[in-house]
Design a protein around this motif. Sequence first.
Motif, PDB file in Angstrom:
ATOM      1  N   ARG A 195       7.008   5.315  -6.097  1.00  0.00           N
ATOM      2  CA  ARG A 195       6.434   5.575  -4.768  1.00  0.00           C
ATOM      3  C   ARG A 195       5.320   6.602  -4.846  1.00  0.00           C
ATOM      4  O   ARG A 195       4.280   6.466  -4.190  1.00  0.00           O
ATOM      5  CB  ARG A 195       7.528   6.048  -3.802  1.00  0.00           C
ATOM      6  CG  ARG A 195       8.501   4.978  -3.381  1.00  0.00           C
ATOM      7  CD  ARG A 195       9.263   5.384  -2.125  1.00  0.00           C
ATOM      8  NE  ARG A 195      10.077   6.575  -2.332  1.00  0.00           N
ATOM      9  CZ  ARG A 195      11.315   6.571  -2.807  1.00  0.00           C
ATOM     10  NH1 ARG A 195      11.880   5.426  -3.149  1.00  0.00           N
ATOM     11  NH2 ARG A 195      11.999   7.691  -2.937  1.00  0.00           N
ATOM     12  N   VAL A 196       5.545   7.654  -5.634  1.00  0.00           N
ATOM     13  CA  VAL A 196       4.521   8.689  -5.794  1.00  0.00           C
ATOM     14  C   VAL A 196       3.244   8.094  -6.376  1.00  0.00           C
ATOM     15  O   VAL A 196       2.136   8.357  -5.892  1.00  0.00           O
ATOM     16  CB  VAL A 196       5.034   9.839  -6.686  1.00  0.00           C
ATOM     17  CG1 VAL A 196       3.894  10.792  -7.034  1.00  0.00           C
ATOM     18  CG2 VAL A 196       6.151  10.604  -5.971  1.00  0.00           C
ATOM     19  N   GLN A 197       3.389   7.275  -7.409  1.00  0.00           N
ATOM     20  CA  GLN A 197       2.211   6.691  -8.051  1.00  0.00           C
ATOM     21  C   GLN A 197       1.458   5.776  -7.103  1.00  0.00           C
ATOM     22  O   GLN A 197       0.221   5.811  -7.034  1.00  0.00           O
ATOM     23  CB  GLN A 197       2.629   5.919  -9.305  1.00  0.00           C
ATOM     24  CG  GLN A 197       1.475   5.265 -10.052  1.00  0.00           C
ATOM     25  CD  GLN A 197       0.401   6.247 -10.488  1.00  0.00           C
ATOM     26  OE1 GLN A 197       0.699   7.404 -10.784  1.00  0.00           O
ATOM     27  NE2 GLN A 197      -0.851   5.814 -10.518  1.00  0.00           N
ATOM     28  N   ARG A 198       2.193   4.968  -6.364  1.00  0.00           N
ATOM     29  CA  ARG A 198       1.525   4.053  -5.434  1.00  0.00           C
ATOM     30  C   ARG A 198       0.822   4.821  -4.324  1.00  0.00           C
ATOM     31  O   ARG A 198      -0.292   4.488  -3.929  1.00  0.00           O
ATOM     32  CB  ARG A 198       2.544   3.077  -4.850  1.00  0.00           C
ATOM     33  CG  ARG A 198       1.910   1.912  -4.119  1.00  0.00           C
ATOM     34  CD  ARG A 198       2.888   0.811  -3.878  1.00  0.00           C
ATOM     35  NE  ARG A 198       2.236  -0.332  -3.259  1.00  0.00           N
ATOM     36  CZ  ARG A 198       2.882  -1.407  -2.859  1.00  0.00           C
ATOM     37  NH1 ARG A 198       4.178  -1.504  -3.042  1.00  0.00           N
ATOM     38  NH2 ARG A 198       2.239  -2.403  -2.285  1.00  0.00           N
ATOM     39  N   LEU A 199       1.481   5.851  -3.837  1.00  0.00           N
ATOM     40  CA  LEU A 199       0.864   6.671  -2.798  1.00  0.00           C
ATOM     41  C   LEU A 199      -0.347   7.418  -3.343  1.00  0.00           C
ATOM     42  O   LEU A 199      -1.360   7.568  -2.641  1.00  0.00           O
ATOM     43  CB  LEU A 199       1.889   7.671  -2.250  1.00  0.00           C
ATOM     44  CG  LEU A 199       2.792   7.187  -1.127  1.00  0.00           C
ATOM     45  CD1 LEU A 199       3.895   8.196  -0.865  1.00  0.00           C
ATOM     46  CD2 LEU A 199       2.001   6.924   0.137  1.00  0.00           C
TER      47      LEU A 199
END
Length: 309
Positions: free
Chosen positions: A6-10
Amino acid sequence: MGFLERVQRLRESLGRTREGIVARVARLATGGGAIDEEMLGKLDEILLGADVGAQTSQDLIAAIRKRVKEEGAPDGARLVPLLKDEITRIWGRDAAPDPFTIGEARPWVIMLVGINGAGKTTTIGKLAAYHVREGRRVTIAAADTFRAAANEQIAVWAERAGAELIRQKQGADPAAVAFDAVRAASARGADVVIIDTAGRLHTKVNLMEELRKIRRVIQKQDPAAPHEVLLVIDASTGQNGLQQARQFGASVGVTGLVLTKLDGTARGGIVLAIAREMDLPVKFIGVGEGIDDLQPFDRNAFVEALFAP
């Protein structure tokens, strides 16, 4: 989807906001010197430019000023980590409940509101697709009967999502469409009803009264409905989004927010403004055009992505 994913996508989706806030603050901090009033004044300009909002910006700067005084650490290199700490403090570190979770009532009625162009139709399609993937029967009520293309657009998304669509001809009573949808969903054993609504300008009294009428009419089927009222806001509208949250919230009992188009704006600071100034949770964010690009808002992942190198 795991936390790191999620962090990477965000991180990818927040590129323009990261540049508008964190990258500029980092350049300010690496310019040499101590955290003094001049540096804090420039930080205020950066935060306001990213639509963090005057009150939120003042609160963050006051907290940083206090920390610097208490810790006796005015080194400019501390500015970015201090800002991250104080933004985290605004929300707290506790994880928010999963907004995709629904209660026991059947059908579970979700009403979406917001001005035209905010992304309601797309959000409905993505939300419906998620519930269908979870094995739930979904009915969509096409209660935006005023906009000429509304029925056609929602029909495309209903088909893509695998949801049933209840609609009437253009100009029909929106409350009647919503009532028919809830009644049909109840009779057919559907799990979720998602109600689309008109989105004329939020300053018009007629729209607010129309939305209140929809609430009253569907409560004849279920006095507790709608169980969720989600306000869809285009993040690129900045402070106008905060005004919409205030006006819709006061008029139609909004229970949560959906922020769309975060992937295309440098004004993502509006997320912080809403978190600080409104007693409304951000439940979902839109980070792309794909049917899977509606994500639960994870505030911890958001902060980590915002400050990721």
